[in-house]
Design a protein around this motif. Structure first.
Motif, PDB file in Angstrom:
ATOM      1  N   CYS A   1     -13.972  -5.669  17.510  1.00  0.00           N
ATOM      2  CA  CYS A   1     -13.912  -5.086  17.446  1.00  0.00           C
ATOM      3  C   CYS A   1     -12.452  -4.404  16.766  1.00  0.00           C
ATOM      4  CB  CYS A   1     -13.751  -3.832  18.667  1.00  0.00           C
ATOM      5  SG  CYS A   1     -15.489  -3.373  19.106  1.00  0.00           S
ATOM      6  N   ALA A   2     -11.854  -5.508  17.393  1.00  0.00           N
ATOM      7  CA  ALA A   2     -10.139  -5.334  16.693  1.00  0.00           C
ATOM      8  C   ALA A   2     -10.093  -5.899  15.491  1.00  0.00           C
ATOM      9  CB  ALA A   2      -9.019  -6.155  17.491  1.00  0.00           C
ATOM     10  N   ALA A   3     -10.834  -6.976  15.212  1.00  0.00           N
ATOM     11  CA  ALA A   3     -10.725  -7.660  13.806  1.00  0.00           C
ATOM     12  C   ALA A   3     -11.356  -6.583  12.705  1.00  0.00           C
ATOM     13  CB  ALA A   3     -11.627  -9.159  13.159  1.00  0.00           C
ATOM     14  N   GLU A   4     -12.034  -5.906  13.152  1.00  0.00           N
ATOM     15  CA  GLU A   4     -12.887  -4.781  11.788  1.00  0.00           C
ATOM     16  C   GLU A   4     -11.965  -4.121  12.119  1.00  0.00           C
ATOM     17  OE1 GLU A   4     -17.956  -4.848  12.778  1.00  0.00           O
ATOM     18  OE2 GLU A   4     -15.828  -3.468  14.510  1.00  0.00           O
ATOM     19  N   ALA A   5     -11.084  -3.660  13.045  1.00  0.00           N
ATOM     20  CA  ALA A   5      -9.893  -2.456  12.694  1.00  0.00           C
ATOM     21  C   ALA A   5      -8.777  -2.864  12.149  1.00  0.00           C
ATOM     22  CB  ALA A   5      -9.505  -1.851  14.359  1.00  0.00           C
ATOM     23  N   LEU A   6      -9.118  -3.976  11.535  1.00  0.00           N
ATOM     24  CA  LEU A   6      -7.000  -4.765  10.921  1.00  0.00           C
ATOM     25  C   LEU A   6      -8.267  -4.404   9.941  1.00  0.00           C
ATOM     26  CD1 LEU A   6      -6.071  -7.523  13.161  1.00  0.00           C
ATOM     27  CD2 LEU A   6      -5.248  -5.419  12.596  1.00  0.00           C
ATOM     28  N   VAL A   7      -9.086  -4.740   8.847  1.00  0.00           N
ATOM     29  CA  VAL A   7      -9.669  -5.117   7.818  1.00  0.00           C
ATOM     30  C   VAL A   7      -9.175  -4.185   6.589  1.00  0.00           C
ATOM     31  CG1 VAL A   7     -11.684  -5.127   5.940  1.00  0.00           C
ATOM     32  CG2 VAL A   7     -11.522  -6.078   7.949  1.00  0.00           C
ATOM     33  N   PRO A   8      -9.509  -2.208   7.166  1.00  0.00           N
ATOM     34  CA  PRO A   8      -8.766  -1.112   6.779  1.00  0.00           C
ATOM     35  C   PRO A   8      -7.456  -0.922   6.192  1.00  0.00           C
ATOM     36  CG  PRO A   8     -10.299  -0.503   8.078  1.00  0.00           C
ATOM     37  CD  PRO A   8     -10.033  -2.344   8.328  1.00  0.00           C
ATOM     38  N   PRO A   9      -6.629  -1.396   7.143  1.00  0.00           N
ATOM     39  CA  PRO A   9      -4.883  -1.320   7.033  1.00  0.00           C
ATOM     40  C   PRO A   9      -4.769  -2.484   5.958  1.00  0.00           C
ATOM     41  CG  PRO A   9      -4.999  -1.543   9.049  1.00  0.00           C
ATOM     42  CD  PRO A   9      -6.534  -1.068   8.356  1.00  0.00           C
ATOM     43  N   LEU A  10      -5.447  -3.856   5.677  1.00  0.00           N
ATOM     44  CA  LEU A  10      -4.906  -4.547   5.395  1.00  0.00           C
ATOM     45  C   LEU A  10      -5.326  -5.020   3.690  1.00  0.00           C
ATOM     46  CD1 LEU A  10      -5.425  -8.013   8.741  1.00  0.00           C
ATOM     47  CD2 LEU A  10      -2.931  -6.989   7.623  1.00  0.00           C
ATOM     48  N   VAL A  11      -6.781  -4.352   3.849  1.00  0.00           N
ATOM     49  CA  VAL A  11      -6.870  -4.592   2.434  1.00  0.00           C
ATOM     50  C   VAL A  11      -5.911  -3.341   1.499  1.00  0.00           C
ATOM     51  CG1 VAL A  11      -9.274  -5.041   2.670  1.00  0.00           C
ATOM     52  CG2 VAL A  11      -8.698  -2.498   2.374  1.00  0.00           C
ATOM     53  N   VAL A  12      -5.672  -2.641   1.689  1.00  0.00           N
ATOM     54  CA  VAL A  12      -4.954  -2.054   1.175  1.00  0.00           C
ATOM     55  C   VAL A  12      -3.291  -2.074   1.185  1.00  0.00           C
ATOM     56  CG1 VAL A  12      -3.853   0.675   1.477  1.00  0.00           C
ATOM     57  CG2 VAL A  12      -6.149   1.013   2.080  1.00  0.00           C
ATOM     58  N   VAL A  13      -2.325  -3.041   2.390  1.00  0.00           N
ATOM     59  CA  VAL A  13      -0.952  -3.185   2.557  1.00  0.00           C
ATOM     60  C   VAL A  13      -1.292  -4.537   2.596  1.00  0.00           C
ATOM     61  CG1 VAL A  13      -0.519  -0.683   3.774  1.00  0.00           C
ATOM     62  CG2 VAL A  13      -1.134  -3.398   4.921  1.00  0.00           C
ATOM     63  N   ALA A  14      -1.559  -5.610   2.194  1.00  0.00           N
ATOM     64  CA  ALA A  14      -1.797  -7.525   2.106  1.00  0.00           C
ATOM     65  C   ALA A  14      -3.098  -7.412   1.768  1.00  0.00           C
ATOM     66  CB  ALA A  14      -1.718  -7.918   3.579  1.00  0.00           C
ATOM     67  N   PRO A  15      -3.784  -7.116   0.007  1.00  0.00           N
ATOM     68  CA  PRO A  15      -4.981  -7.267  -0.593  1.00  0.00           C
ATOM     69  C   PRO A  15      -5.447  -9.216   0.160  1.00  0.00           C
ATOM     70  CG  PRO A  15      -4.018  -5.936  -1.903  1.00  0.00           C
ATOM     71  CD  PRO A  15      -2.654  -6.370  -0.151  1.00  0.00           C
ATOM     72  N   PRO A  16      -4.727 -10.127  -0.168  1.00  0.00           N
ATOM     73  CA  PRO A  16      -5.081 -11.068  -0.006  1.00  0.00           C
ATOM     74  C   PRO A  16      -5.551 -11.182   1.427  1.00  0.00           C
ATOM     75  CG  PRO A  16      -2.883 -11.205  -1.434  1.00  0.00           C
ATOM     76  CD  PRO A  16      -3.589 -10.175  -1.078  1.00  0.00           C
ATOM     77  N   VAL A  17      -5.215 -11.548   2.257  1.00  0.00           N
ATOM     78  CA  VAL A  17      -4.919 -11.672   4.042  1.00  0.00           C
ATOM     79  C   VAL A  17      -6.697 -10.245   4.210  1.00  0.00           C
ATOM     80  CG1 VAL A  17      -3.516 -10.885   5.842  1.00  0.00           C
ATOM     81  CG2 VAL A  17      -2.403 -11.224   3.798  1.00  0.00           C
ATOM     82  N   GLY A  18      -6.701  -9.076   3.583  1.00  0.00           N
ATOM     83  CA  GLY A  18      -7.348  -8.358   3.736  1.00  0.00           C
ATOM     84  C   GLY A  18      -8.354  -8.927   3.529  1.00  0.00           C
ATOM     85  N   PHE A  19      -8.515  -9.203   2.432  1.00  0.00           N
ATOM     86  CA  PHE A  19      -9.619  -9.531   1.653  1.00  0.00           C
ATOM     87  C   PHE A  19     -10.202 -10.999   2.727  1.00  0.00           C
ATOM     88  CE2 PHE A  19      -9.045  -7.398  -2.258  1.00  0.00           C
ATOM     89  CZ  PHE A  19     -10.167  -6.126  -1.534  1.00  0.00           C
ATOM     90  N   GLY A  20      -9.898 -11.526   2.646  1.00  0.00           N
ATOM     91  CA  GLY A  20      -9.830 -12.869   3.481  1.00  0.00           C
ATOM     92  C   GLY A  20     -10.055 -12.828   5.147  1.00  0.00           C
ATOM     93  N   LEU A  21      -9.890 -12.096   5.420  1.00  0.00           N
ATOM     94  CA  LEU A  21     -10.188 -11.485   7.412  1.00  0.00           C
ATOM     95  C   LEU A  21     -11.135 -10.598   6.525  1.00  0.00           C
ATOM     96  CD1 LEU A  21      -9.237 -10.899   9.353  1.00  0.00           C
ATOM     97  CD2 LEU A  21      -8.770  -8.630   9.423  1.00  0.00           C
ATOM     98  N   ALA A  22     -11.852  -9.837   6.125  1.00  0.00           N
ATOM     99  CA  ALA A  22     -13.284  -9.211   5.662  1.00  0.00           C
ATOM    100  C   ALA A  22     -13.898 -10.754   5.545  1.00  0.00           C
ATOM    101  CB  ALA A  22     -12.989  -8.470   5.045  1.00  0.00           C
ATOM    102  N   ALA A  23     -13.858 -11.571   4.483  1.00  0.00           N
ATOM    103  CA  ALA A  23     -14.873 -12.283   4.143  1.00  0.00           C
ATOM    104  C   ALA A  23     -14.873 -13.004   5.279  1.00  0.00           C
ATOM    105  CB  ALA A  23     -14.518 -13.624   2.592  1.00  0.00           C
ATOM    106  N   GLY A  24     -13.332 -13.365   5.836  1.00  0.00           N
ATOM    107  CA  GLY A  24     -14.022 -14.004   7.408  1.00  0.00           C
ATOM    108  C   GLY A  24     -14.768 -13.672   8.628  1.00  0.00           C
ATOM    109  N   LEU A  25     -14.497 -12.555   8.814  1.00  0.00           N
ATOM    110  CA  LEU A  25     -15.395 -11.891   9.236  1.00  0.00           C
ATOM    111  C   LEU A  25     -16.610 -11.717   9.197  1.00  0.00           C
ATOM    112  CD1 LEU A  25     -15.239 -10.382  11.700  1.00  0.00           C
ATOM    113  CD2 LEU A  25     -14.401  -8.248  10.683  1.00  0.00           C
ATOM    114  N   VAL A  26     -17.239 -11.571   8.239  1.00  0.00           N
ATOM    115  CA  VAL A  26     -18.355 -11.434   7.053  1.00  0.00           C
ATOM    116  C   VAL A  26     -19.057 -12.346   7.396  1.00  0.00           C
ATOM    117  CG1 VAL A  26     -19.798 -11.057   5.366  1.00  0.00           C
ATOM    118  CG2 VAL A  26     -17.983  -9.252   6.216  1.00  0.00           C
ATOM    119  N   ALA A  27     -18.500 -13.889   7.665  1.00  0.00           N
ATOM    120  CA  ALA A  27     -19.027 -15.094   7.562  1.00  0.00           C
ATOM    121  C   ALA A  27     -19.801 -15.448   9.617  1.00  0.00           C
ATOM    122  CB  ALA A  27     -18.358 -16.768   7.195  1.00  0.00           C
TER     123      ALA A  27
END
Length: 164
Positions: free
Chosen positions: A49-75
């Motif tokens: 849940c914490a990782a999911e909650a981090l994706v929205p702000p990170l894809v906006v303020v730090a897109p490379p990190v946010g997209f990477g987190l989203a990809a890792g989490l989905v994997a």
């Protein structure tokens, strides 16, 4: 492309986190649904849940990190679904709250599509050649992303509608 991917992933992961954290019972149901994979305890559910909650702000303020987190989490989530399928377990999909469908192949397909969105967003951010976006382009990107996010969130309903 980057904007559409940001909006889609922010809405999907935000909705997913909020639906699991909306109440103690929702969180308990989610935690119980992943017990066959985690062995129990609240920390795996809390970490997801914490990782999911981090994706929205990170894809906006730090897109490379946010997209990477989203990809890792989905994997990781896709690997979990694959384990459930391989073991022949009947596990409810609590991806967006109180789903009634058991995890299945269609969830792997949905997750692979999300992985593709995260990869596309990451590519849009890190590869050269990005262009600015104008007003109508922003509206189009937002509209398409919101529609796609709604389809992802209600994926089980849409699949049931078409008999899949």
């Amino acid at each position: 492309m980057e904007l559409a991917c940001q909006i889609l992933l922010a809405v999907v992961f935000g909705w997913s986190a909020v639906s699991k954290l909306a109440s103690r019972e929702a969180f308990r149901r989610f935690g119980r649904s992943i017990e066959p994979l985690t062995g129990g305890g609240t920390w795996p559910a809390a970490a997801l849940c914490a990782a999911e909650a981090l994706v929205p702000p990170l894809v906006v303020v730090a897109p490379p990190v946010g997209f990477g987190l989203a990809a890792g989490l989905v994997a990781v989530l896709t690997a979990g679904v694959a384990v459930v399928l391989r073991r022949g377990l009947a596990v409810r999909c609590r991806c967006f709250g109180g789903g009634e469908a058991d995890l299945g192949t269609r969830h792997v397909v949905r997750n692979l599509a999300l992985l593709g969105v995260a990869a596309l967003g990451l590519a849009a951010v890190v590869l050269p050649g990005g262009a600015g976006i104008d007003g109508p382009g922003v509206l189009l990107a937002a509209g398409v992303a919101l529609l796609a996010a709604a389809l992802v969130i209600r994926f089980d309903d849409v699949a049931d509608l078409f008999g899949q």
